[in-house]
Design a protein around this motif. Sequence first.
Motif, short mmCIF file in Angstrom:
data_model
loop_
_atom_site.label_atom_id
_atom_site.label_comp_id
_atom_site.label_asym_id
_atom_site.label_seq_id
_atom_site.Cartn_x
_atom_site.Cartn_y
_atom_site.Cartn_z
N LEU A 30 0.83 -1.19 0.00
CA LEU A 30 0.00 0.00 0.00
C LEU A 30 0.87 1.25 0.00
CD1 LEU A 30 -2.92 -0.78 2.48
CD2 LEU A 30 -2.77 -1.16 0.04
N GLU A 31 1.89 1.17 0.76
CA GLU A 31 2.76 2.32 0.83
C GLU A 31 3.38 2.60 -0.53
OE1 GLU A 31 5.44 1.17 4.00
OE2 GLU A 31 4.40 2.56 5.33
N LEU A 33 2.08 2.15 -3.24
CA LEU A 33 1.09 2.72 -4.16
C LEU A 33 0.93 4.21 -3.94
CD1 LEU A 33 -1.78 0.07 -4.06
CD2 LEU A 33 -0.32 0.62 -5.99
N GLN A 34 1.35 4.64 -2.80
CA GLN A 34 1.18 6.05 -2.49
C GLN A 34 2.05 6.87 -3.42
OE1 GLN A 34 -0.07 6.99 1.52
NE2 GLN A 34 1.93 7.97 1.74
N ASP A 35 1.50 7.89 -3.96
CA ASP A 35 2.29 8.75 -4.85
C ASP A 35 1.76 10.17 -4.78
OD1 ASP A 35 0.58 7.28 -7.70
OD2 ASP A 35 -0.11 8.72 -6.19
N ASN A 38 -2.00 10.42 -5.03
CA ASN A 38 -2.65 10.07 -3.77
C ASN A 38 -1.62 10.09 -2.66
OD1 ASN A 38 -3.97 8.10 -6.05
ND2 ASN A 38 -5.49 8.94 -4.66
N PRO A 39 -1.29 11.24 -2.19
CA PRO A 39 -0.22 11.32 -1.18
C PRO A 39 -0.59 10.70 0.14
CG PRO A 39 -1.23 13.48 -1.51
CD PRO A 39 -1.83 12.57 -2.52
N PHE A 41 -2.58 8.00 0.41
CA PHE A 41 -3.28 6.79 0.03
C PHE A 41 -3.39 5.80 1.18
CE2 PHE A 41 -5.05 3.82 -2.75
CZ PHE A 41 -4.46 2.59 -2.56
N VAL A 42 -2.30 5.53 1.81
CA VAL A 42 -2.33 4.52 2.85
C VAL A 42 -3.32 4.89 3.95
CG1 VAL A 42 -0.97 3.14 4.44
CG2 VAL A 42 0.08 4.04 2.39
N GLU A 44 -5.83 6.84 3.75
CA GLU A 44 -7.20 6.81 3.26
C GLU A 44 -7.74 5.40 3.27
OE1 GLU A 44 -6.56 10.65 0.35
OE2 GLU A 44 -6.86 8.65 -0.54
N ILE A 45 -6.88 4.52 2.85
CA ILE A 45 -7.30 3.13 2.84
C ILE A 45 -7.58 2.64 4.25
CG2 ILE A 45 -6.48 0.78 2.41
CD1 ILE A 45 -7.26 2.06 -0.11
#
Lengths: 156, 675
Positions: A30-31, A33-35, A38-39, A41-42, A44-45
């Motif tokens: 997940l980390e 995927l963070q970019d 979606n800064p 992202f983690v 939010e998930i």
Amino acid sequence: MEKNQSRMQLVAMKQSFFDQGLLDEQFIQLEELQDDVNPNFVEEIVILYYGDSLRLISSIEQALKERNLLDFNKLDTLMHQFTGSSSSIGAKKVKAECNLFREYCRAGNIEGCMKSFQQCKKEYASLRKKLEAYFQASWVLGGSMPLQVKKIKANP
Amino acid sequence: MNLSNGKGSISTVTSTATMKSGEGSDQFPAGLRVLVVDDDPTCLMILEKMLRTCLYEVTKCNRAETALSLLRENKNGFDIVISDVHMPDMDGFKLLEHIGLEMDLPVIMMSADDGKSVVMKGVTHGACDYLIKPVRIEALKNIWQHVVRKKKNEWKDTEQSGSADEGDRHPKASDDGDYSSSANEGNWRNSRKRRDDEEDGDDRDDSSTLKKPRVVWSVELHQQFVAAVDQLGIDKAVPKKILELMNVPGLTRENVASHLQKYRLYLRRLSGVSQHNNLNNSFLSPQEASFGTISPMNGLDLQTLAAAGQLPAQSLATLQAAGLGRSTVKPGLSMPLMDQRNLFSFENPRLRFGEGQQQLLSSNKPSNLLHGVPTNMEPKQLANLHQSTQSLGNLNMRVTGSSTQGNPLLMQMAQSQPRGQMLSEITSPRVPRLPNILAQPALSNGISDGLLGRNGIASSSRAPSFNPVSQSSSYLNFPMNQSTEMSVSNFPLGSTPGISSMTNKGSFQPDVNSGIRASAGFPNYDIFNDLHQQKSRDWGMASQGPMYDSSSHANPLHGNIDVSPSVLVQQGYSSSQQPGHNRDPSLIGKSPFSLGEGLDHSNLQNGGQHFNPLIAESSTRVKSERVPDASSQTNLFPDHYGQEDLMSALLKQEGIVQGENEFDFDGYSLDNIPV
């Protein structure tokens, strides 16, 4: 300086999660995927996960109220969902407890179900607390707050 | 601050942006249009992010119904679908079947459950892949291969087709509702078969002459092929004769031979696949569990088969019904259901038998279905029946021959059954479901029985078309009979994709199965297999046949047909006729596939009682309409019934099916049927 220290602490905190078996490899996925898009992202998930799991936990609790007339199929289905989302975020210990619960379900063991469910809840609460502390620290360190959190914070 | 962010996010962002511009043509697989379906919002979000990172175009859905309507509205809007297995509103496998039948898109299943049976279910239902949760991005990176593979196969099929079917597939799918599913199925089947047997075919062809361009078996061509095979009888269908009958310029004996081989395999697969419970998906929804997963192919096959050879439809239905144990016996469909049940209820002995049967069947002349069965059917129907019976008959015939169980009665029943009822029933609704049915082990036996039974019963009770049935009704006494009754009612069930139809009345179902069991050793399996195979083939090809126009079933799929059992039957007929043929408005429009859907719910209600009237009606209708098809269609069930497969599938299902049948069997107590 201080920031660096804080940052290191954050890193250490995260590492401890892995060491304690609270989180697993999936969290790292997940980390990754963070970019920039979606800064947060983690986070939010994870927040999504909280919402989902609260719903599931209360459903299970409700179903468990039947005491000796447990609908094991239903329980298994609910717990299956909870297991799925827990594994999606890498909540290792929670997932393990969930699987235990499902085994009790399949065995029709009421006592076992009750007990393992309590464990599930406990693990979930513990993970949540730690993750929240972690994310909070990261905000402090300069990260932006995810939208959901902002909302939550606004309405305590 | 992103402590965890170690990726070059920037590059991702930009690349995504650039990617979006191109539809993926240059930057393939970037731009691949993915539809993700999962009721878990956490997972959904993660998947979306992962897929976006892979540069795919993602659409998410948290409900299967939404996903289906999205897909239907935009036929070519997606390249691949990823779906969760456990969803509250619809079982993932059911969705899988629908998609396979209607849109023929590659579908990837995923679940936290990694149990072998679940994964197997995915396979049998036609999933092109199965991912275990939590899904890693690496697993998603390569999903484009499934899209390419599928396209490649379809392309191959269309490329060299004797007829200009190149664009048929796609246009068919989009234009002709009815056709599309069958076309797709056909294509799908063809492509699969092609893929599988390519080497063989190639070798054969190539060896005889220099490299010939591969012949593309278009729908029409295949239908001609099936018609020829039916005419000759599955046993006697030798490439040379088939070639002569087909009379297609440019077609060589080698082409036909390799295609025949594939066809046989397809039929076999149908029967084997029927085990897959997902009858539900396509046909028998309710029975899913019991039936195992009927791979989408089956569903398709069934339809095709159903379409192709009326008979198969019925058998399929029976099979499905049997397998599913659904009560949704629709009058028309009852047959299929019955068959299914039969298949399923068939016990191991049957399976064994089936194995033997299969061989026998293929060898026996299919045309003997009508043996001994006084065909009261109208000429046309008879024709249809003949076709179907042929296949069935073969099955039955063989069965009787080989099986000590001696279901002579069954045979007869089967014979009679296939005729009117089976044909219509089986072909139409069942087609998609057939696979499921076949899968059901019990069905195998039951199927033949069911088929017969249905026909016999159906005819006797209802419409003239079921005349043959009357004959069989006498047989009803024995297990078969029972199943017949049931099958009749069940028939509709089978066909409906949702198979819930099978449950249709429920009353039938159980009986059907038991009846089927009794048939013991009935090659139902084979029939079923054949049906399936035929169906699938037919679906694609049969578009013509009134029975099951592939299109017709194509349509149904699309719309959730609320086809009541009778409708299902109709489907078989109507499908054969034309998509537009909707004899029964409700029925006809929906192709077998969709029947399942609609059937599941409302139609199934028909229950036994309804079926009769429906059947009668449908049969009547069918007759008129079918007639043309019958001749053209010629046997949905080519002799390829994979009896063995069916049997095994049935047997497997047997246990499951049995329980599930809740046929409201009218006076038939399958329970008495000695298994």
